[in-house]
Design a protein around this motif. Structure first.
Motif, short mmCIF file in Angstrom:
data_model
loop_
_atom_site.label_atom_id
_atom_site.label_comp_id
_atom_site.label_asym_id
_atom_site.label_seq_id
_atom_site.Cartn_x
_atom_site.Cartn_y
_atom_site.Cartn_z
N PRO A 62 -12.67 0.56 5.45
CA PRO A 62 -11.82 0.49 4.25
C PRO A 62 -10.58 -0.35 4.47
O PRO A 62 -9.96 -0.80 3.52
CB PRO A 62 -11.45 1.96 4.00
CG PRO A 62 -11.69 2.64 5.28
CD PRO A 62 -12.77 1.91 5.96
N PRO B 18 -5.65 -6.02 -3.62
CA PRO B 18 -6.57 -5.02 -4.15
C PRO B 18 -5.84 -4.09 -5.11
O PRO B 18 -4.64 -3.90 -5.03
CB PRO B 18 -7.03 -4.28 -2.90
CG PRO B 18 -5.96 -4.53 -1.90
CD PRO B 18 -5.36 -5.85 -2.21
N LEU C 201 -4.49 -1.15 -5.89
CA LEU C 201 -4.16 -0.01 -5.04
C LEU C 201 -4.38 1.32 -5.73
O LEU C 201 -4.65 2.32 -5.08
CB LEU C 201 -2.70 -0.10 -4.57
CG LEU C 201 -2.54 -0.95 -3.32
CD1 LEU C 201 -1.09 -1.09 -2.97
CD2 LEU C 201 -3.28 -0.31 -2.17
N VAL C 202 -4.21 1.31 -7.02
CA VAL C 202 -4.40 2.60 -7.69
C VAL C 202 -5.81 3.10 -7.47
O VAL C 202 -6.08 4.29 -7.41
CB VAL C 202 -4.13 2.45 -9.20
CG1 VAL C 202 -4.44 3.75 -9.92
CG2 VAL C 202 -2.68 2.08 -9.42
N ASP D 207 -7.78 1.92 -4.88
CA ASP D 207 -8.28 1.80 -3.52
C ASP D 207 -7.48 2.54 -2.48
O ASP D 207 -7.58 2.26 -1.31
CB ASP D 207 -8.32 0.32 -3.13
CG ASP D 207 -9.71 -0.07 -2.70
OD1 ASP D 207 -9.93 -1.23 -2.40
OD2 ASP D 207 -10.57 0.84 -2.65
N ASN D 208 -6.69 3.49 -2.90
CA ASN D 208 -5.90 4.18 -1.89
C ASN D 208 -6.71 5.34 -1.32
O ASN D 208 -7.69 5.77 -1.91
CB ASN D 208 -4.60 4.69 -2.52
CG ASN D 208 -4.92 5.65 -3.64
OD1 ASN D 208 -5.25 6.80 -3.41
ND2 ASN D 208 -4.81 5.18 -4.87
N PRO D 209 -6.30 5.82 -0.21
CA PRO D 209 -7.12 6.83 0.46
C PRO D 209 -7.32 8.10 -0.36
O PRO D 209 -8.31 8.78 -0.20
CB PRO D 209 -6.32 7.15 1.73
CG PRO D 209 -5.46 5.99 1.96
CD PRO D 209 -5.17 5.39 0.64
N LEU D 210 -6.36 8.40 -1.22
CA LEU D 210 -6.51 9.64 -1.97
C LEU D 210 -7.21 9.41 -3.30
O LEU D 210 -7.31 10.32 -4.10
CB LEU D 210 -5.14 10.26 -2.25
CG LEU D 210 -4.39 10.75 -1.01
CD1 LEU D 210 -3.06 11.34 -1.43
CD2 LEU D 210 -5.21 11.79 -0.29
N SER D 211 -7.66 8.23 -3.48
CA SER D 211 -8.20 7.92 -4.79
C SER D 211 -9.40 8.79 -5.10
O SER D 211 -10.27 8.99 -4.26
CB SER D 211 -8.60 6.45 -4.83
OG SER D 211 -9.49 6.23 -5.88
N GLN D 212 -9.43 9.27 -6.30
CA GLN D 212 -10.56 10.08 -6.73
C GLN D 212 -11.67 9.22 -7.28
O GLN D 212 -12.74 9.72 -7.59
CB GLN D 212 -10.12 11.05 -7.84
CG GLN D 212 -9.03 11.99 -7.42
CD GLN D 212 -9.51 12.94 -6.34
OE1 GLN D 212 -10.57 13.51 -6.46
NE2 GLN D 212 -8.75 13.08 -5.29
N TRP E 57 -12.45 3.67 -0.12
CA TRP E 57 -12.07 4.88 0.60
C TRP E 57 -12.98 6.03 0.24
O TRP E 57 -13.36 6.83 1.09
CB TRP E 57 -10.62 5.25 0.28
CG TRP E 57 -9.64 4.47 1.07
CD1 TRP E 57 -8.98 3.36 0.68
CD2 TRP E 57 -9.22 4.74 2.39
NE1 TRP E 57 -8.16 2.92 1.67
CE2 TRP E 57 -8.28 3.74 2.74
CE3 TRP E 57 -9.53 5.73 3.34
CZ2 TRP E 57 -7.66 3.71 3.97
CZ3 TRP E 57 -8.91 5.69 4.56
CH2 TRP E 57 -7.98 4.68 4.87
#
Lengths: 823, 191
Positions: A70, A81, A83-84, A86-91, A97
């Motif tokens: 990732p 990218p 980010l909203v 592609d962030n680790p906490l993204s649902q 991720w």
């Protein structure tokens, strides 16, 4: 210096491929790759190399695509990218991720299994490199086949594949050491000295060395040319040429690409490579698309095993069935891992040699109109061999299985297969069974496994029938003359009804169940007369017995509050009807009914089961004519009506709709069976049939109606047969039902009441007939047998194969119902 | 690939009722390996909730915390990085970079996480990073009422840490990313 003359022609493996086993000898990986379809069956080495290279490329690309980091931005990193997302906490499920976390979970599952893989060969399998390879391969396969996910056992399928590759590579390195001359990188056939001048050829030296060569014995095997070597070694050398087609990527035996090759083999094994047996199917939790039975493929395959066993050794089979040892308890593991856990690794390799050598292409099915196909497992040589292997394993522990009366012990024996086995014998027997399975498959393509499965489902208690012991044939078409017969019988039934109003001592349900069981078993085991196929008698008795037990179980479970005399009557009727049937082959339904009636009135409560079994064995033999079919239906309807009378509405309704795969002759079975099944909570037919008094007639209607709708679907068959049985024996059932009804309504022994009841019941009968007709018309769909009640599902079991017949039957029913209502 | 969640100043239940639902939906157990909390939770229930997200929870004491036994500062090592944690009301002036840098040197950490100002900040300073995750609930502070809920997620991977900042601006979650790379220098002892 050895001046070997390398063969300038393109080396071919013609000899290799044609005499595979000889030359490829110990090169299992190549042989298996050929068998699995990874490598094309072409004699040209170039083709092999190309295909090898292609498959490896595919794997590499797959790996690059799916195993993602990732951190590495997706599109080359140029655009920022989102980010909203592609962030680790993204649902967001699409985010890299999200995929990373999902892969991590999958990997965790795989790791759990891998850490326990082959601990006895831990030095190889538990090594980090090997574990890493296995993990990646499994991960990638699961990611590319998301519908399967990772299931325990896949790692055991993969491990031997990797192992054989490893073994071959080791062999290669051995050969390399011994024959290192051949492996020197002489890319143009001449070995140049470390001189600057290429053409400074010292003739003298050359001649000397030639002499040396000729004279020397060779400290190591200094053979002149590649051709003089042992063909096996020759093959190895040829396969590892770094300069053939596709260069290094095409080296067929290469340790660099072990992971790639193992993946390709695994994929081919799982998907069946366009063949018939795809091991991945055994992992599928849901029924396959082409499944006629709507069962998960592994259950079907287990049924195939038991079927084959029943053919070969019916006593063992019946014994297992009686104990309630369902095949999938042990066969699941056997099939999913292709016996990986039953044999030691080296034995397993031998077994797999055999299995993979068997051809996997699907055999031509004997084309039949009705498509209750045989077991998919037996559809190819390989599948048949697998089945044969399993059965031979079961037979191997035969004595210990027969000795025990405990299902647990049996399973223990089967699950802990003995260590010291004569593998050759086992395989030999498996091969002979394979031939048998293939022959049998062709001759009995109508075997369905649904019956067994349904029965298993329906048996609420521990006494489950094996998933396959009976072959049910599709129902034959009901001739139109049925209706007339039925009508006359109906009339007569009324008369008889008025006559017989005796009370019978109430006998327990057990009685009835016992009686019914024989009926059921008999009918079930009867081959479809329409098909005029030979029926293996070996099945019958065991089937019946098991059916009987099953029925009694089911019945016993039912809390029927109805008067016991019904049961008694039913029992009697069953018995008698059976007897009647035995006696006459082509009698009219009326006669049957008459005798049945008489017998009913006798009301003796002797233990029926034995009698019934014996009686049934006769009918079984006689059930080759369509008349028998009719008779059976009549009888069954009679018995069923009688029994139905006694049962709750639920029973009755359930009987009708229970999706038992009963062949047409066994209408009785259908009648009774649905009873049974219903009581065990299988299919609850339309609740509209819940009428107390007229229930019998309704029942009759249902059955007759069932009979009329001759549908070939497995589930539908059951229902249909039940219904057709009803129709067929409508007249007879009417007779007996009236008799039964009259008996059932014993409390009201007055003629008037009886008459009124008759009228009422007739009216209700007509109504219910109409209802059933409507329902039948509306339902032509196969469905899976569901335990529990669901009106729609019961209806849905019918398959619209015999729709035409059904329609005509329905019309007849309408007529009858009209007549009834007029009265 | 270690995920560390840094948050604080929730002030539940005094100044805020709960985390914003959008934040809550993102915080699912199983993904995060460590949670560091600057303080001012204020009640035990919040600690329990954070514990369900991740068992490895580190909290320092804020001035309104009802649990008195949290330490004033905390230090932990994750991967190649040393992290320091402090609420920040002890460092005066509040939120001043130089003063915080003093604290960082004192604790000898690469990454210092403090709070109290309820404003997100992140400075690269003298080879280290000073991060303020702000207030996760958007509770008002002694300084200002205009507070956006925010928290920080750090992805520590070898010598590189990626700081994801999640802010709730006008009802939408905005994410920002900051990369820090630690120079592979030997840690100098502060003697």
């Amino acid at each position: 210096m050895s001046k070997e003359i390398v063969n300038e022609e393109a080396p071919s493996l013609t000899g290799v491929v044609s005499a595979e086993n000889r030359t490829l000898g110990s090169l299992r990986s190549v042989r298996w790759r050929l068998n699995l379809g990874v490598l094309p069956p072409s004699p040209s080495l170039d083709d092999l190399r190309r295909e090898t290279a292609d498959s490896r490329r595919r794997y590499a690309e797959l790996r690059r695509r799916l195993l993602l980091d990732p951190h590495v931005p997706k599109n080359g990193g140029s655009n920022s990218p989102d980010l909203v997302m592609d962030n680790p906490l993204s649902q967001n499920p699409d985010s890299s991720w999200g995929r990373f976390f999902r892969n991590a979970e999958l990997e965790k599952m795989v790791d759990q299994d891998l850490s326990r893989l082959y601990p006895e060969h831990g030095s190889y399998f538990q090594a980090l490199g090997c574990q890493g390879m296995l993990r990646r391969i499994l991960l990638l396969w699961c990611l590319s086949h998301p519908e399967f996910g990772y299931r325990q056992g896949m790692h055991e399928l993969l491990a031997p594949l990797l192992y054989v590759l490893h073994v071959d590579v080791e062999r290669l390195s051995e050969v390399r050491k011994i024959h290192k001359d051949h492996f020197i990188d002489k890319f143009d056939g001449l070995l140049f000295e470390e001189n600057d001048v290429t053409y400074n050829f010292d003739f003298k030296k050359f001649l000397d060395s030639m002499n040396d060569e000729v004279g020397s014995q060779g400290n190591s095997k200094k053979v002149g040319s590649v051709d003089e070597l042992d063909p096996e070694i020759q093959t190895i050398i040829l396969l590892t040429d770094a300069y053939g087609a596709e260069g290094e990527l095409g080296i067929v035996l290469s340790d660099k690409f072990m992971e790639h090759d193992a993946y390709c083999m695994f994929e081919a094994l799982m998907s069946g490579a366009h063949g018939s047996v795809a091991v991945a199917d055994f992992f599928a939790p849901f029924p396959a698309l082409q499944s006629h039975g709507g069962l998960p493929p592994v259950i079907e395959a287990s049924a195939a095993l038991y079927h084959l066993l029943s053919v070969v050794d019916s006593s063992l089979h019946s014994h297992l069935v009686e104990l309630g040892v369902e095949p999938q308890y042990f066969a699941l593991r056997w099939l999913r891992v292709l016996f990986g856990r039953e044999f030691s690794l080296h034995d397993l390799l031998v077994v797999w040699d055999e299995i993979l050598t068997a051809d996997n292409s699907p055999l031509d099915k004997v084309s039949e109109n009705e498509e209750i196909s045989s077991f998919k497992l037996l559809d190819s040589h390989r599948g048949a061999l697998i089945a044969g292997m399993a059965v031979s394993m079961i037979l191997f522990v035969r004595s210990s299985l027969l000795a025990t009366e405990n299902a647990t012990t049996c399973l223990q024996r089967l699950l802990n297969f003995p260590e010291n086995i004569n593998l050759k014998k086992l395989i030999g027997k498996a091969k002979s069974l394979q031939i048998l399975a293939l022959e049998f498959k062709i001759s009995s393509s109508l075997l369905t496994f649904d019956v067994a499965y349904n029965r298993c489902k329906s048996a609420a208690s521990s006494r489950n029938l094996s998933s396959d012991s009976v072959s049910l044939k599709t129902l034959s078409l009901v001739p139109d003359s049925y209706w007339e017969e039925k009508w006359t019988v109906l009339n007569k039934a009324e008369e008889l009804r008025q006559d017989s109003l005796g009370k019978h001592a109430s006998i327990g349900k057990r009685r009835w169940s016992e009686k019914v069981k024989p009926v059921l078993s008999r009918t079930e085991s009867d081959p479809s007369p329409a098909r005029a196929e030979k029926y293996k008698k070996g099945h019958s008795s065991s089937v019946r017995r098991s059916l009987l037990e099953d029925l009694s179980q089911q019945l016993g479970l039912e809390e029927d509050t109805e008067a016991g005399d019904c049961f008694d009557a039913c029992n009697l009727d069953d018995r008698h009807s059976i007897e009647v049937q035995v006696e006459r082959q082509n009698d009219t339904s009326i006669e049957t009914i008459r005798t049945a009636e008489e017998r009913c009135e006798s009301g003796s409560g002797a233990s029926v089961s034995e009698e019934n079994s014996s009686i049934f064995s006769d009918p079984a033999s006689s059930c080759s004519s369509s008349n028998d079919h009719e008779n059976d239906t009549e009888k069954s309807s009679v018995s069923s009506t009688l029994s139905s009378d006694d049962n709750d509405d639920r029973h009755q309704s359930s009987l009708e709709d229970s999706p038992l795969p009963v062949s047409s002759p066994p209408d009785d079975v259908l009648l009774n069976y649905p009873h049974e099944n219903e009581s065990s909570g299988k299919m609850v037919p339309a609740s509209k049939e819940r009428r107390h008094l007229p229930s019998r007639f309704q029942w009759l209607l249902k059955f007759g109606w069932n009979n009329a709708s001759q549908e070939a679907s497995v589930k539908g068959v059951i229902n249909e047969t039940a219904k057709s049985a009803n129709r067929d024996s409508k007249s007879s059932t009417a007779d007996s039902s009236t008799a039964g009804a009259s008996r059932n309504s014993s409390p009201t022994s007055q003629r008037d009441v009886v008459d009124q009841n008759v009228m009422g019941t007739l009216k209700n009968l007509g109504q219910s007939m109409l209802e059933h007709i409507q329902v039948l018309e509306s339902v032509f769909q196969q469905d899976q047998v569901q335990v529990g009640s669901s009106d729609n599902s019961s209806r849905n079991n019918l398959v619209g194969k015999g729709q035409v017949t059904a329609v005509t039957a329905l019309k007849e029913l309408r007529k009858i119902s009209n007549l009834l209502s007029e009265r | 690939m270690v995920l560390v969640l840094a948050l604080g100043d929730l002030h539940i239940p005094h100044r805020a009722a709960d985390l914003p639902p959008k934040f809550k939906s993102m915080l699912v157990p199983g993904k995060i390996q460590h949670i560091i909390c600057t303080g001012n939770l204020c009640i035990k229930e919040v600690q329990d909730y954070l514990k369900t997200l991740c068992p490895d929870l580190h909290i320092t004491r804020g001035e309104y915390d009802e649990e008195t036994r949290y330490p004033e500062t905390k230090m932990l090592t994750i991967g190649q990085f040393k992290l320091g944690l402090c609420h920040g009301h002890q460092v005066i002036p509040w939120g001043d970079l130089d003063s915080l840098a003093m604290l960082q040197r004192q604790l000898d950490v690469d990454i210092l996480v403090t709070g109290h100002t309820h404003q997100f900040t992140a400075y690269k300073h003298e080879g280290g990073v000073v991060i303020n995750p702000g207030s996760a609930t958007g509770a008002y502070s002694s300084i200002t009422y205009d507070v956006n809920p925010s928290f920080v997620l750090m992805d520590i991977d070898g010598l590189r840490v990626v700081v994801y900042v999640y802010e709730l601006i006008d009802g939408e979650v905005k994410v920002d990313k900051i990369d820090f790379k630690k120079t592979a220098t030997t840690t100098h002892s502060a003697h």
